[in-house]
Motif scaffolding. Structure first.
Motif, mmCIF file in Angstrom:
data_model
loop_
_atom_site.group_PDB
_atom_site.id
_atom_site.type_symbol
_atom_site.label_atom_id
_atom_site.label_comp_id
_atom_site.label_asym_id
_atom_site.label_seq_id
_atom_site.Cartn_x
_atom_site.Cartn_y
_atom_site.Cartn_z
ATOM 1 N N SER A 71 0.946 -1.375 0.219
ATOM 2 C CA SER A 71 0.062 0.049 0.051
ATOM 3 C C SER A 71 0.894 1.268 0.068
ATOM 4 C CB SER A 71 -1.016 0.062 1.279
ATOM 5 O OG SER A 71 -0.164 0.100 2.295
ATOM 6 N N GLY A 72 0.376 2.168 -0.851
ATOM 7 C CA GLY A 72 0.871 3.820 -0.620
ATOM 8 C C GLY A 72 2.075 3.685 -1.596
ATOM 9 N N HIS A 73 2.499 2.670 -2.409
ATOM 10 C CA HIS A 73 3.695 2.557 -3.420
ATOM 11 C C HIS A 73 3.254 2.542 -4.846
ATOM 12 C CE1 HIS A 73 6.801 2.815 0.040
ATOM 13 N NE2 HIS A 73 5.865 1.770 0.466
ATOM 14 N N PRO A 74 3.725 3.488 -5.475
ATOM 15 C CA PRO A 74 3.389 3.242 -7.242
ATOM 16 C C PRO A 74 4.190 2.091 -7.813
ATOM 17 C CG PRO A 74 4.865 5.140 -6.763
ATOM 18 C CD PRO A 74 4.436 4.529 -5.286
ATOM 19 N N LYS A 75 3.602 1.463 -8.580
ATOM 20 C CA LYS A 75 4.135 0.317 -9.227
ATOM 21 C C LYS A 75 4.879 0.760 -10.574
ATOM 22 C CE LYS A 75 1.313 -3.257 -10.418
ATOM 23 N NZ LYS A 75 0.600 -4.272 -10.465
ATOM 24 N N LYS A 76 6.156 0.342 -10.691
ATOM 25 C CA LYS A 76 6.881 0.459 -12.300
ATOM 26 C C LYS A 76 6.944 -0.915 -12.736
ATOM 27 C CE LYS A 76 10.810 2.203 -14.202
ATOM 28 N NZ LYS A 76 12.287 2.765 -14.073
ATOM 29 N N VAL A 77 6.371 -1.267 -13.798
ATOM 30 C CA VAL A 77 6.528 -2.356 -14.582
ATOM 31 C C VAL A 77 7.611 -2.499 -15.103
ATOM 32 C CG1 VAL A 77 5.319 -4.109 -16.209
ATOM 33 C CG2 VAL A 77 3.716 -2.525 -14.632
ATOM 34 N N LEU A 78 8.678 -3.513 -14.879
ATOM 35 C CA LEU A 78 10.035 -3.672 -15.354
ATOM 36 C C LEU A 78 9.745 -4.717 -16.381
ATOM 37 C CD1 LEU A 78 12.238 -3.762 -12.191
ATOM 38 C CD2 LEU A 78 11.709 -1.821 -13.734
ATOM 39 N N LEU A 79 8.762 -5.737 -16.311
ATOM 40 C CA LEU A 79 8.604 -6.712 -17.410
ATOM 41 C C LEU A 79 7.428 -7.245 -17.423
ATOM 42 C CD1 LEU A 79 10.212 -8.675 -19.477
ATOM 43 C CD2 LEU A 79 10.589 -10.175 -17.431
ATOM 44 N N ASP A 80 6.672 -7.515 -18.536
ATOM 45 C CA ASP A 80 5.318 -7.971 -18.562
ATOM 46 C C ASP A 80 5.616 -9.169 -19.608
ATOM 47 O OD1 ASP A 80 2.796 -8.713 -18.633
ATOM 48 O OD2 ASP A 80 2.138 -6.584 -18.214
ATOM 49 N N TYR A 81 5.500 -10.328 -19.416
ATOM 50 C CA TYR A 81 5.993 -11.581 -20.242
ATOM 51 C C TYR A 81 4.934 -12.595 -20.309
ATOM 52 C CZ TYR A 81 9.670 -14.134 -22.913
ATOM 53 O OH TYR A 81 10.240 -14.642 -23.667
ATOM 54 N N GLU A 82 4.706 -13.217 -21.320
ATOM 55 C CA GLU A 82 3.726 -14.366 -21.432
ATOM 56 C C GLU A 82 4.588 -15.594 -21.876
ATOM 57 O OE1 GLU A 82 0.302 -14.899 -21.061
ATOM 58 O OE2 GLU A 82 0.068 -12.954 -20.484
ATOM 59 N N VAL A 83 4.945 -16.428 -20.991
ATOM 60 C CA VAL A 83 5.810 -17.502 -21.240
ATOM 61 C C VAL A 83 4.947 -18.889 -21.647
ATOM 62 C CG1 VAL A 83 7.346 -19.346 -20.112
ATOM 63 C CG2 VAL A 83 7.116 -16.922 -19.353
ATOM 64 N N PRO A 84 5.420 -19.306 -22.994
ATOM 65 C CA PRO A 84 4.495 -20.299 -23.264
ATOM 66 C C PRO A 84 5.073 -21.508 -22.604
ATOM 67 C CG PRO A 84 5.451 -19.384 -25.319
ATOM 68 C CD PRO A 84 6.044 -18.530 -24.201
ATOM 69 N N THR A 85 4.036 -22.564 -22.352
ATOM 70 C CA THR A 85 4.368 -23.672 -21.379
ATOM 71 C C THR A 85 5.403 -24.965 -21.937
ATOM 72 O OG1 THR A 85 2.213 -24.632 -21.771
ATOM 73 C CG2 THR A 85 2.374 -23.091 -19.940
ATOM 74 N N ARG A 86 6.424 -24.404 -22.500
ATOM 75 C CA ARG A 86 7.458 -25.387 -22.990
ATOM 76 C C ARG A 86 8.679 -25.230 -22.179
ATOM 77 N NH1 ARG A 86 4.372 -23.553 -27.156
ATOM 78 N NH2 ARG A 86 6.280 -22.356 -28.062
ATOM 79 N N LEU A 87 9.365 -26.050 -21.729
ATOM 80 C CA LEU A 87 10.601 -25.821 -20.875
ATOM 81 C C LEU A 87 11.586 -25.069 -21.582
ATOM 82 C CD1 LEU A 87 10.976 -29.507 -19.126
ATOM 83 C CD2 LEU A 87 10.060 -27.174 -18.200
ATOM 84 N N GLU A 88 11.768 -25.106 -23.287
ATOM 85 C CA GLU A 88 12.723 -24.354 -23.735
ATOM 86 C C GLU A 88 12.299 -22.665 -23.677
ATOM 87 O OE1 GLU A 88 10.141 -26.162 -26.628
ATOM 88 O OE2 GLU A 88 11.087 -26.865 -25.075
#
Length: 160
Positions: A17-34
């Motif tokens: 609470s009370g802190h602004p959020k700075k997004v450093l990374l927004d990433y969708e990982v396909p569900t493959r280990l590689e």
């Protein structure tokens, strides 16, 4: 009931609470280990501090691997949403998946750290490592999927 191919957006968690959020990374990982290696490259770019990037990548690799292999039973057509934020003096890592409900911090078996290495079973240390590397860990299920919240307190930067 059909499962969506993508988990819901990360909308809420355990707010600082009370802190602004700075997004450093927004990433969708396909569900493959590689695909975890591509995520690691993105984390390294988002977090120029090598030690912090190493800790974040180790935690992400462990949790995402477990989700793919055990939660999603190897389903390669899904995605795990990863978001890394700077919130005040905290690094916050959020993971959202659409696997069945599971809280690794409460449900994963605790490793016996007192066993001799020759008698210790393979595996079982990953969640322990995540809990050791991070200062705060939470997991919950919101009806659409699991949300894991990892936080690491950042040392205050001193002026040169």
């Amino acid at each position: 009931m059909a499962k969506s191919s993508k988990p819901g957006q990360i909308q809420k968690g355990y707010p600082l609470s009370g802190h602004p959020k700075k997004v450093l990374l927004d990433y969708e990982v396909p569900t493959r280990l590689e695909e975890i290696e591509k995520l690691a490259d993105a984390v390294n770019l988002a977090l120029p501090d090598r030690n912090l990037a190493f800790a974040a990548n180790l935690c992400l690799e462990e949790l995402i691997t477990n989700t793919i292999l055990y939660g999603l039973k190897g389903a390669a057509d899904r995605f795990i949403h990863v978001q890394i934020n700077l919130v005040g003096e905290w690094l916050e890592i959020l993971l959202k998946d659409d696997a069945p409900p599971f809280d690794p911090f409460k449900q994963a078996p605790k490793p016996n750290l007192h066993l001799d290495i020759n008698h210790r079973p393979i595996g079982g240390l990953g969640v322990h490592l995540v809990k050791t590397l991070m200062d705060d860990v939470h997991a919950g299920f919101d009806g659409t999927g699991n949300l894991i919240v990892l936080r690491k307190h950042l040392p205050q930067q001193t002026a040169d």
